[in-house]
Design a protein around this motif. Structure first.
Motif, PDB file in Angstrom:
ATOM      1  N   VAL A  73      -3.108  -2.990 -11.194  1.00 35.83           N
ATOM      2  CA  VAL A  73      -4.046  -1.975 -10.686  1.00 35.83           C
ATOM      3  C   VAL A  73      -4.227  -2.113  -9.176  1.00 35.83           C
ATOM      4  CG1 VAL A  73      -6.232  -3.226 -11.030  1.00 35.83           C
ATOM      5  CG2 VAL A  73      -6.179  -0.753 -11.207  1.00 35.83           C
ATOM      6  N   GLU A  74      -4.131  -3.315  -8.632  1.00 34.25           N
ATOM      7  CA  GLU A  74      -4.241  -3.500  -7.181  1.00 34.25           C
ATOM      8  C   GLU A  74      -3.075  -2.829  -6.466  1.00 34.25           C
ATOM      9  OE1 GLU A  74      -4.641  -7.658  -6.388  1.00 34.25           O
ATOM     10  OE2 GLU A  74      -6.252  -7.863  -7.845  1.00 34.25           O
ATOM     11  N   ALA A  75      -1.887  -2.942  -7.029  1.00 34.22           N
ATOM     12  CA  ALA A  75      -0.716  -2.289  -6.429  1.00 34.22           C
ATOM     13  C   ALA A  75      -0.847  -0.777  -6.506  1.00 34.22           C
ATOM     14  CB  ALA A  75       0.555  -2.754  -7.123  1.00 34.22           C
ATOM     15  N   TRP A  76      -1.354  -0.263  -7.645  1.00 40.37           N
ATOM     16  CA  TRP A  76      -1.558   1.189  -7.758  1.00 40.37           C
ATOM     17  C   TRP A  76      -2.553   1.657  -6.706  1.00 40.37           C
ATOM     18  CZ3 TRP A  76       2.376   2.842  -9.867  1.00 40.37           C
ATOM     19  CH2 TRP A  76       2.835   2.487 -11.116  1.00 40.37           C
ATOM     20  N   SER A  77      -3.593   0.876  -6.477  1.00 41.61           N
ATOM     21  CA  SER A  77      -4.614   1.241  -5.498  1.00 41.61           C
ATOM     22  C   SER A  77      -4.020   1.316  -4.086  1.00 41.61           C
ATOM     23  CB  SER A  77      -5.754   0.225  -5.553  1.00 41.61           C
ATOM     24  OG  SER A  77      -6.726   0.538  -4.613  1.00 41.61           O
ATOM     25  N   ARG A  78      -3.198   0.324  -3.738  1.00 40.75           N
ATOM     26  CA  ARG A  78      -2.547   0.350  -2.417  1.00 40.75           C
ATOM     27  C   ARG A  78      -1.595   1.529  -2.304  1.00 40.75           C
ATOM     28  NH1 ARG A  78      -2.068  -5.159  -3.569  1.00 40.75           N
ATOM     29  NH2 ARG A  78       0.158  -4.905  -3.985  1.00 40.75           N
ATOM     30  N   LEU A  79      -0.883   1.825  -3.385  1.00 39.74           N
ATOM     31  CA  LEU A  79       0.045   2.957  -3.380  1.00 39.74           C
ATOM     32  C   LEU A  79      -0.711   4.276  -3.206  1.00 39.74           C
ATOM     33  CD1 LEU A  79       3.006   3.791  -3.729  1.00 39.74           C
ATOM     34  CD2 LEU A  79       2.536   4.020  -6.168  1.00 39.74           C
ATOM     35  N   ASP A  80      -1.853   4.404  -3.874  1.00 39.55           N
ATOM     36  CA  ASP A  80      -2.679   5.603  -3.723  1.00 39.55           C
ATOM     37  C   ASP A  80      -3.114   5.791  -2.272  1.00 39.55           C
ATOM     38  OD1 ASP A  80      -2.490   6.154  -6.399  1.00 39.55           O
ATOM     39  OD2 ASP A  80      -4.487   5.418  -6.908  1.00 39.55           O
ATOM     40  N   LEU A  81      -3.544   4.706  -1.653  1.00 34.15           N
ATOM     41  CA  LEU A  81      -3.995   4.774  -0.263  1.00 34.15           C
ATOM     42  C   LEU A  81      -2.853   5.201   0.654  1.00 34.15           C
ATOM     43  CD1 LEU A  81      -6.167   4.268   1.883  1.00 34.15           C
ATOM     44  CD2 LEU A  81      -5.341   1.919   2.017  1.00 34.15           C
ATOM     45  N   LYS A  82      -1.687   4.621   0.480  1.00 33.84           N
ATOM     46  CA  LYS A  82      -0.534   4.982   1.314  1.00 33.84           C
ATOM     47  C   LYS A  82      -0.121   6.429   1.083  1.00 33.84           C
ATOM     48  CE  LYS A  82       1.263   0.320   1.680  1.00 33.84           C
ATOM     49  NZ  LYS A  82       2.345  -0.603   1.339  1.00 33.84           N
ATOM     50  N   PHE A  83      -0.150   6.857  -0.183  1.00 28.67           N
ATOM     51  CA  PHE A  83       0.178   8.248  -0.495  1.00 28.67           C
ATOM     52  C   PHE A  83      -0.780   9.182   0.236  1.00 28.67           C
ATOM     53  CE2 PHE A  83      -0.338  12.146  -2.861  1.00 28.67           C
ATOM     54  CZ  PHE A  83       0.960  12.524  -3.166  1.00 28.67           C
ATOM     55  N   ASP A  84      -2.087   8.886   0.155  1.00 29.25           N
ATOM     56  CA  ASP A  84      -3.086   9.732   0.798  1.00 29.25           C
ATOM     57  C   ASP A  84      -2.875   9.802   2.311  1.00 29.25           C
ATOM     58  OD1 ASP A  84      -4.268  10.260  -1.635  1.00 29.25           O
ATOM     59  OD2 ASP A  84      -5.827   8.719  -1.398  1.00 29.25           O
ATOM     60  N   LEU A  85      -2.612   8.656   2.930  1.00 29.93           N
ATOM     61  CA  LEU A  85      -2.404   8.629   4.377  1.00 29.93           C
ATOM     62  C   LEU A  85      -1.194   9.463   4.785  1.00 29.93           C
ATOM     63  CD1 LEU A  85      -3.093   4.853   5.121  1.00 29.93           C
ATOM     64  CD2 LEU A  85      -4.551   6.807   5.719  1.00 29.93           C
TER      65      LEU A  85
END
Length: 136
Positions: A73-85
């Motif tokens: 879930v931590e990796a998904w969270s980082r991926l979400d943030l990068k996607f949004d940026l």
């Protein structure tokens, strides 16, 4: 959550099943309810192939374990943030649209990622609640 064990080489199915049964009886591993067995096993009697000149040692048997855990879930969270940026700056969007992808698919993909992250976070919370009543 779930685990796949892929065996190669000189293996005996009875020994593999015995080892898995031992792990299940210890109850140190918890699996999700939608995967009641928890383990999927693949057995290939051919030994692994070693590339000549590589540093890999030749072995009569080997196993590869693939497991799914809520720690992702931590990796998904980082991926979400990068996607949004990147999506907020429309980075690379023109390449995908030029290849036939519709821009609405990006929003749909982001929603799917958010739902996936929420599912994993929910499973983590359920696991924490299960352990709350235990005394050690």
């Amino acid at each position: 959550m779930a685990c796949v064990m892929l065996y190669r080489g000189d293996t005996v199915a009875k020994d593999i099943n015995s080892a898995i049964q031992t792990m299940k009886t210890k109850r140190s591993i918890q699996f999700v309810e939608w995967c009641p067995t928890g383990f999927k096993v693949g057995i290939n009697n051919a030994p692994m192939t070693v590339v000549p000149g590589s540093s890999q040692a030749k072995a009569p048997r080997s196993v590869c374990m693939l497991s799914n855990t809520t720690a992702i879930v931590e990796a998904w969270s980082r991926l979400d943030l990068k996607f949004d940026l990147m999506y907020n700056k429309r980075a690379f969007v023109h390449w995908y649209v030029g290849e036939g992808m519709e821009e609405g698919e990006f929003s749909e993909a982001r929603e799917d990622l958010a739902a996936l992250e929420a599912d994993y976070a929910e499973m983590t919370a359920e696991g924490d609640n299960d352990d709350a009543g235990d005394e050690y």
